[in-house]
Motif scaffolding. Structure first.
Motif, PDB file in Angstrom:
ATOM      1  N   ARG A 226       4.675   3.197   0.382  1.00  0.00           N
ATOM      2  CA  ARG A 226       4.265   4.158  -0.645  1.00  0.00           C
ATOM      3  C   ARG A 226       3.675   3.424  -1.857  1.00  0.00           C
ATOM      4  O   ARG A 226       2.693   3.873  -2.447  1.00  0.00           O
ATOM      5  N   PHE A 227       4.278   2.297  -2.202  1.00  0.00           N
ATOM      6  CA  PHE A 227       3.759   1.505  -3.306  1.00  0.00           C
ATOM      7  C   PHE A 227       2.360   0.986  -2.979  1.00  0.00           C
ATOM      8  O   PHE A 227       1.452   1.027  -3.818  1.00  0.00           O
ATOM      9  N   SER A 228       2.164   0.505  -1.747  1.00  0.00           N
ATOM     10  CA  SER A 228       0.861  -0.003  -1.325  1.00  0.00           C
ATOM     11  C   SER A 228      -0.194   1.100  -1.368  1.00  0.00           C
ATOM     12  O   SER A 228      -1.319   0.882  -1.827  1.00  0.00           O
ATOM     13  N   ALA A 229       0.173   2.284  -0.884  1.00  0.00           N
ATOM     14  CA  ALA A 229      -0.778   3.396  -0.880  1.00  0.00           C
ATOM     15  C   ALA A 229      -1.139   3.815  -2.296  1.00  0.00           C
ATOM     16  O   ALA A 229      -2.289   4.175  -2.581  1.00  0.00           O
ATOM     17  N   ALA A 230      -0.174   3.766  -3.219  1.00  0.00           N
ATOM     18  CA  ALA A 230      -0.441   4.145  -4.601  1.00  0.00           C
ATOM     19  C   ALA A 230      -1.357   3.138  -5.284  1.00  0.00           C
ATOM     20  O   ALA A 230      -2.189   3.506  -6.119  1.00  0.00           O
ATOM     21  N   VAL A 231      -1.230   1.865  -4.921  1.00  0.00           N
ATOM     22  CA  VAL A 231      -2.019   0.820  -5.561  1.00  0.00           C
ATOM     23  C   VAL A 231      -3.400   0.695  -4.923  1.00  0.00           C
ATOM     24  O   VAL A 231      -4.424   0.683  -5.609  1.00  0.00           O
ATOM     25  N   ALA A 232      -3.435   0.584  -3.598  1.00  0.00           N
ATOM     26  CA  ALA A 232      -4.696   0.308  -2.894  1.00  0.00           C
ATOM     27  C   ALA A 232      -5.388   1.560  -2.390  1.00  0.00           C
ATOM     28  O   ALA A 232      -6.561   1.505  -2.003  1.00  0.00           O
ATOM     29  N   THR A 329     -12.705   6.489  -9.452  1.00  0.00           N
ATOM     30  CA  THR A 329     -12.341   5.078  -9.291  1.00  0.00           C
ATOM     31  C   THR A 329     -11.248   4.956  -8.251  1.00  0.00           C
ATOM     32  O   THR A 329     -10.504   5.898  -7.998  1.00  0.00           O
ATOM     33  N   ARG A 330     -11.144   3.778  -7.684  1.00  0.00           N
ATOM     34  CA  ARG A 330     -10.129   3.543  -6.650  1.00  0.00           C
ATOM     35  C   ARG A 330      -8.805   3.234  -7.315  1.00  0.00           C
ATOM     36  O   ARG A 330      -8.737   2.425  -8.246  1.00  0.00           O
ATOM     37  N   PRO A 331      -7.690   3.842  -6.853  1.00  0.00           N
ATOM     38  CA  PRO A 331      -6.412   3.709  -7.550  1.00  0.00           C
ATOM     39  C   PRO A 331      -5.862   2.301  -7.482  1.00  0.00           C
ATOM     40  O   PRO A 331      -5.684   1.741  -6.408  1.00  0.00           O
ATOM     41  N   GLY A 332      -5.584   1.742  -8.634  1.00  0.00           N
ATOM     42  CA  GLY A 332      -4.837   0.496  -8.689  1.00  0.00           C
ATOM     43  C   GLY A 332      -5.553  -0.744  -8.224  1.00  0.00           C
ATOM     44  O   GLY A 332      -5.011  -1.836  -8.323  1.00  0.00           O
ATOM     45  N   ILE A 333      -6.754  -0.648  -7.671  1.00  0.00           N
ATOM     46  CA  ILE A 333      -7.447  -1.816  -7.145  1.00  0.00           C
ATOM     47  C   ILE A 333      -7.942  -2.669  -8.312  1.00  0.00           C
ATOM     48  O   ILE A 333      -8.600  -2.160  -9.220  1.00  0.00           O
ATOM     49  N   PRO A 334      -7.652  -3.966  -8.312  1.00  0.00           N
ATOM     50  CA  PRO A 334      -8.166  -4.820  -9.382  1.00  0.00           C
ATOM     51  C   PRO A 334      -9.682  -4.777  -9.432  1.00  0.00           C
ATOM     52  O   PRO A 334     -10.361  -4.598  -8.419  1.00  0.00           O
TER      53      PRO A 334
END
Length: 672
Positions: A226-232, A329-334
């Motif tokens: 879930r954390f990965s999906a929220a960030v990437a 924008t893409r969520p959380g992607i640097p």
């Protein structure tokens, strides 16, 4: 499940082991005290000493198990500096900063198809410590930047929930239990017959521990997803989950093939290099589109949920949180990833080739000790595999020439034998002590096994070797089945495998095949590829070996020196080498077999005895083995071996079974 609850579960599971040990020891002590109070035997009797010994056994097992678990080393890896991979470090730091997580202090490159994080904690995980991020080179080289970012975000998610701080105590408890049970089982095997009495409670607790800890670990994986999906982003996270098992299974299949060839090449003194770069090329060209992941076999003991369930959970989460309007924008992607996320992740470490020699040692750590010939010489992996595969093809062809029983046999000799209807005879000779399914397994064929399969396989190898030596073809390594393939000119319509089938199964077809080979420019006068190949021995099909053989013979044709000999068992005969009077180890014997098999030690100088030269066999003793052989010329020889001498893979029984067939020898049909 919050952090403190998971911490309490981890500590309870770890403490439970010592509570179990104390309760077991206390119960045994109470039994001893009760026994003394109701008997007049005193303390020095079996009723007391047996519980006392059990208490000592429990204490030793737990102490040794805990000590061994505490000394478990951290996974090996190659440190990646910020100057070597500035963009990779920026991605990790940005992900950690944006998620309010303390970033890893080290990034290490490994030879595993995996990404993982660890934390060196204190006080059983209650105090945070040094953090490490491990990135497998196979993953870095085959994932996109987006996919790798999603995987790194997943691993950082374990930091956010303190999973890495609690994992050491769970791991320590599991390792302590496993090693304690191993110690108790070792005591039982060494004659401590009383130990099995106390093992059931420990086995039961290990089962309970696995059930509880596995369930907790699976929940942690869902939370990290879930954390990965929220960030990437859900799509990228799902893409990474799809990709990981493909790369993992492809890497394992690739490495299995490499290791199988290494096992055949111990005596060459050569070691393969550029393993990761070769895998990337093969994966990109052949495996990526064709590789099929096997169905997941999951159990309640697994620490990770099935990939399909994890993907479904992310997709359900995406549906529940889907915004009314798509985000711009893409969520959380640097920001450094947003522009080139579809590019290969290998670009994050531009000098990956610089790490190649060190990665090779990580991937094959035991190779320098496994290879017996020194000094070692490096060789690119594909050239290394092709050389071994070509040697195997040449050995297969030479086996066929030897099966004819003629000293000057060549391809034309074989085809003439087939034209005379001798296919069954050749197949029987080639199959002696060598099951047909071994040939099918070696070539990766899915065709049904038939009595003629060894003959067809070796005839096709003879065609291929002759074609290359005639200049009509070139060798190429076939990754699909791990063998060398002869590539004919594009203008040639000849299929060597089909031609071999036709020549074996149709006597008239052998003549037609001979003409087609000639039209393709393949010289029929080409014979064995290696020097030292003589009738009665087969350097390609070594099927057994023994050392410490003593021989007495009255034959003028076979002259044996005094002392021990090494015996190589071939499909068509026996070869006797002068042995080592001191070293009878299997390691030396395996080295000799490999040297003979791949023509690094020719059979010239060895005493060779073909099975068709043996008239009768008398087994004087089975154990230790003693056999008297009567040859066709009337001479005899006796073979003896002592118990203490080595043999490979039941070679003694194999030899006895093979020479039993001499009573009903395989005779070629009449050519009339």
């Amino acid at each position: 499940m919050n952090t403190w609850l998971r911490a309490l579960i981890a500590i309870a599971l770890f403490s439970g082991l010592f509570i179990l040990a104390i309760v077991t020891a206390g119960g045994l002590a109470l039994y001893a005290a009760w026994y003394v109070s109701f008997t007049d035997d005193g303390w020095w009797n079996s009723g007391v000493m047996r519980p006392a010994m059990l208490v000592v056994a429990v204490a030793i097992a737990v102490i040794v198990g805990t000590w061994a678990a505490l000394r478990t080393p951290e996974p090996p890896g190659l440190p990646v500096g910020e100057t070597d991979a500035a963009k990779l470090w920026k991605i990790v730091d940005d992900l950690a900063r944006d998620s309010d997580i303390r970033a890893p202090t080290e990034i290490l490159l490994t030879g595993e198809p995996n990404v993982a994080v660890t934390e060196k904690t204190r006080l059983l995980g209650l105090i945070a410590g040094r953090r490490r991020l491990y990135i497998g080179a196979p993953v870095l080289a085959t994932f996109t930047i987006d996919q790798l970012t999603a995987v790194i975000a997943h691993e950082l998610g374990h930091y956010s929930r303190a999973d890495t701080r609690l994992l050491p105590i769970t791991y320590l408890a599991h390792e302590t239990l496993e090693r304690s049970l191993e110690r108790l089982e070792k005591m039982a095997l060494n004659g401590a017959g009383f130990v099995p009495l106390i093992m059931p409670p420990f086995r039961g607790y290990l089962t309970l521990f696995r059930l509880v800890s596995s369930a907790v670990l699976r929940r942690q994986e869902y939370a990290a997803d879930r954390f990965s999906a929220a960030v990437a982003g859900p799509e990228v996270a799902v893409s990474a989950l799809h990709r990981m098992p493909v790369v993992t299974e492809a890497w394992e299949s690739f490495l299995t093939q490499v290791n199988s060839h290494i096992a055949q090449d111990r005596a060459s003194g050569r070691v393969p290099t550029t393993i990761v770069s070769t895998f990337v090329r093969v994966f990109t060209e052949t495996l990526d589109d064709e590789f099929q992941v096997s169905a997941e076999q999951t159990t309640r003991w697994d620490t990770h949920p099935p990939i399909a369930d994890r993907i479904a959970a992310i997709q359900n989460l995406a549906e529940d949180t889907k915004p009314a309007t798509p985000p711009t924008t893409r969520p959380g992607i640097p920001s450094c990833v947003a522009q080139d996320g579809n590019q290969p992740a290998s670009g994050l470490l531009p000098n990956l080739d610089h790490y190649s020699p060190h990665l090779d040692r990580l991937i094959l750590p035991h190779l320098p000790d496994w290879v017996t010939t020194k000094p070692l010489t490096s060789e690119p992996l594909e050239e290394y595999l092709k050389r071994i595969a070509i040697g195997q093809r040449e050995s297969d062809a030479d086996a066929l020439y030897n099966a004819t029983g003629e000293s000057s046999a060549n391809l034309q000799t074989v085809l003439e034998s087939l034209n005379k209807g001798q296919a069954a005879h050749l197949a029987a000779v080639l199959s002696r002590g060598h099951p047909a399914h071994a040939d099918v397994a070696r070539t990766g064929s899915d065709r049904p096994v038939t009595p003629f399969q060894p003959l067809v396989h070796r005839l096709e190898a003879a065609f291929a070797v002759a074609a290359v030596r005639s200049g009509a073809a070139r060798w190429a390594y076939d990754w699909s089945n791990g063998s060398a393939t002869a590539i004919l000119a594009p203008s040639t319509s000849l299929d060597l495998a089909v031609a071999a089938e036709h020549a074996v199964h149709s006597p008239e077809g052998a003549g037609q095949v001979r003409m087609r080979l000639a039209r393709a420019g393949i010289d029929g006068t080409i014979g064995p590829a290696r020097e030292g190949i003589l009738p009665g021995a087969d350097s390609g099909d070594v099927i057994g070996a023994m050392s410490g053989i003593r021989i007495s013979s009255d034959s003028s044709g076979l002259r044996f020196r005094r002392g021990p000999h090494d015996l190589m068992i071939f499909t068509t005969g026996l070869a006797f080498f002068r042995g080592d009077p001191v070293d009878f180890s299997n390691r030396r014997l395996e080295t000799l077999v490999q040297a003979v098999r791949f023509a690094q030690r020719p059979l010239i100088g060895a005493n060779l005895l073909a099975y068709h030269d043996i008239r009768t066999v008398t087994v004087l003793r089975h154990s230790p083995m003693e056999i008297r052989l009567a040859r066709q010329d009337g001479t005899t020889m006796t073979i003896r071996q002592k118990f203490s001498r080595s043999q490979l893979d039941g070679s003694r029984e194999l030899l006895l079974n093979i020479i039993d067939d001499v009573e009903e020898p395989i005779v070629p049909p009449s050519s009339e």
